[in-house]
Design an enzyme around this catalytic site. Sequence first.
Site, PDB file in Angstrom:
ATOM      1  N   ASP A 132       0.376   6.214   0.933  1.00  0.00           N
ATOM      2  CA  ASP A 132       1.034   5.791  -0.312  1.00  0.00           C
ATOM      3  C   ASP A 132       2.549   5.613  -0.198  1.00  0.00           C
ATOM      4  OD1 ASP A 132      -1.504   6.032  -1.293  1.00  0.00           O
ATOM      5  OD2 ASP A 132      -1.127   7.827  -2.507  1.00  0.00           O
ATOM      6  N   ARG A 159      -6.284 -15.634   2.016  1.00  0.00           N
ATOM      7  CA  ARG A 159      -5.523 -16.870   1.790  1.00  0.00           C
ATOM      8  C   ARG A 159      -6.310 -18.095   2.301  1.00  0.00           C
ATOM      9  NH1 ARG A 159       0.276 -18.628   1.887  1.00  0.00           N
ATOM     10  NH2 ARG A 159       0.810 -16.470   1.506  1.00  0.00           N
ATOM     11  N   GLY A 175      -2.230   3.294  -3.460  1.00  0.00           N
ATOM     12  CA  GLY A 175      -0.877   3.828  -3.599  1.00  0.00           C
ATOM     13  C   GLY A 175      -0.711   4.772  -4.772  1.00  0.00           C
ATOM     14  N   GLU A 192       2.570 -14.856  -4.437  1.00  0.00           N
ATOM     15  CA  GLU A 192       3.246 -15.509  -5.568  1.00  0.00           C
ATOM     16  C   GLU A 192       3.800 -14.484  -6.548  1.00  0.00           C
ATOM     17  OE1 GLU A 192       0.809 -17.144  -3.927  1.00  0.00           O
ATOM     18  OE2 GLU A 192       2.359 -18.639  -3.514  1.00  0.00           O
TER      19      GLU A 192
HETATM   20  O1  FBP Z   1     -10.126   8.847  -1.477  1.00  0.00           O
HETATM   21  P1  FBP Z   1     -10.019   9.250  -2.893  1.00  0.00           P
HETATM   22  O2  FBP Z   1     -10.193  10.724  -3.086  1.00  0.00           O
HETATM   23  O3  FBP Z   1     -10.897   8.419  -3.759  1.00  0.00           O
HETATM   24  O4  FBP Z   1      -8.533   8.990  -3.386  1.00  0.00           O
HETATM   25  C1  FBP Z   1      -7.954   7.723  -3.497  1.00  0.00           C
HETATM   26  C2  FBP Z   1      -6.453   7.914  -3.442  1.00  0.00           C
HETATM   27  O5  FBP Z   1      -6.090   8.396  -2.158  1.00  0.00           O
HETATM   28  C3  FBP Z   1      -5.116   7.552  -1.594  1.00  0.00           C
HETATM   29  O6  FBP Z   1      -5.769   6.611  -0.751  1.00  0.00           O
HETATM   30  C4  FBP Z   1      -4.171   8.354  -0.735  1.00  0.00           C
HETATM   31  O7  FBP Z   1      -3.503   9.282  -1.545  1.00  0.00           O
HETATM   32  P2  FBP Z   1      -3.061  10.687  -1.036  1.00  0.00           P
HETATM   33  O8  FBP Z   1      -2.316  10.477   0.250  1.00  0.00           O
HETATM   34  O9  FBP Z   1      -2.225  11.242  -2.145  1.00  0.00           O
HETATM   35  O10 FBP Z   1      -4.267  11.517  -0.796  1.00  0.00           O
HETATM   36  C5  FBP Z   1      -4.475   6.845  -2.784  1.00  0.00           C
HETATM   37  O11 FBP Z   1      -3.855   5.641  -2.413  1.00  0.00           O
HETATM   38  C6  FBP Z   1      -5.657   6.658  -3.685  1.00  0.00           C
HETATM   39  O12 FBP Z   1      -5.277   6.576  -5.034  1.00  0.00           O
HETATM   40 MG    MG Z   2      -0.584  11.997  -2.680  1.00  0.00          MG
END
Ligand code: FBP
Ligand code: MG
Length: 326
Positions: A132, A159, A175, A192
Amino acid sequence: MFRSNIHTIGVMTSGGDSPGMNPGIRAVVRAGLANGLRVIGIEDGYEGLLNARFKELGARDVGGILQRGGTFLRTARSMEFKTPEGQRKAIRNLNNAGIDALVILGGDGSLTGGMALAAQGVPVVGIPASIDNDIFGTDMCIGVDTALNTIVDAINKLRDTASSHNRAFLVETMGRHCGYLAVQAGIITGAEMVVVPEFETPFEEVATAVDEAYKRGKLHCIIVVAEGAKLNATELAQKLEEMKLGFDTRVTVLGHVQRGGKPTAFDRFLATRFGVKAVEFLLSGQTGVMTGLDGREIVPVPLSQVVSRPRTLSEEYMKMARMLAR
Ligand SMILES: O=P(O)(O)OC[C@H]1O[C@](O)(COP(=O)(O)O)[C@@H](O)[C@@H]1O
Ligand SMILES: [Mg+2]
Ligand SMILES: Nc1ncnc2c1ncn2[C@@H]1O[C@H](COP(=O)(O)OP(=O)(O)O)[C@@H](O)[C@H]1O
């Protein structure tokens, strides 16, 4: 000279996995051994700490993992660890196993957990590892570069289809509440438009960008939407479809493919530098800190700052993305 009373260190990965965690663990283990320390691997993040899933690691145990995505120690999210009882249990398990200090590779949540342990007297060094890039105090976290490369590959492919079919694609990146991956990907794929949680983008602006791209004769329109944005990619697509603009609309949620894969050269090197520095910090008595990339240097950043300050998204890069999308 400072003499360390740390003889045994624990290393663990926590939260979402990120490419580069393995090279990070390898560096901690081998730097630890080189400094005469015993190194204990803690499996399954805080979950494993609470259940004493410990195994001693030698140099050979971390052979052949440099190029592997994920984390061979595995990772987890643990609700129990967030409670004071959970943390007490974790500290008792560390004491019983003779683990004097901890290196924790993880994201903002994991580092907040590390801060809680540090506040209760455990020598801790955190290593920022999360795709993230939402952590204060470091230019980059481990895994961001690999995730970004995965996103760019995916958008390049999308694309092709977008131009062949005259379509608008809304591509959702991960993220959490941070738009870093979306903005960077938007700039380097020539999207875009970029939509992120940190800056308000009225729907009308998105519709205008799509309409103008069509009128200018573009064959495709790519809009990168961060998962935490106010209107997500699917909602935006529905609203755009209702407006019957020139392009047909499709949505691609990139999801967990962004988290896996072999770490890039950048991530391997960053993870390796962080791992070596983490051991150095512990042995020189600098604990309760995170290894942070500051320009070209790796510096200790107090965990108290890391967990209390939000990371801001560069407005300059948002403007750049918008200016170049013509
Ligand atoms: O894999 P999970 O538990 O569904 O979590 C998804 C979340 O984990 C992430 O991939 C990584 O987040 P963290 O590094 O905070 O764990 C985020 O981008 C996403 O929102
Ligand atoms: Mg995190
Ligand atoms: N405020 C907190 N106090 C103590 N531990 C926490 C806290 N926030 C998160 N953690 C621990 O860290 C784990 C990982 O955090 P999470 O936010 O899911 O991932 P990441 O570290 O990748 O951001 C959580 O499951 C929990 O055990």
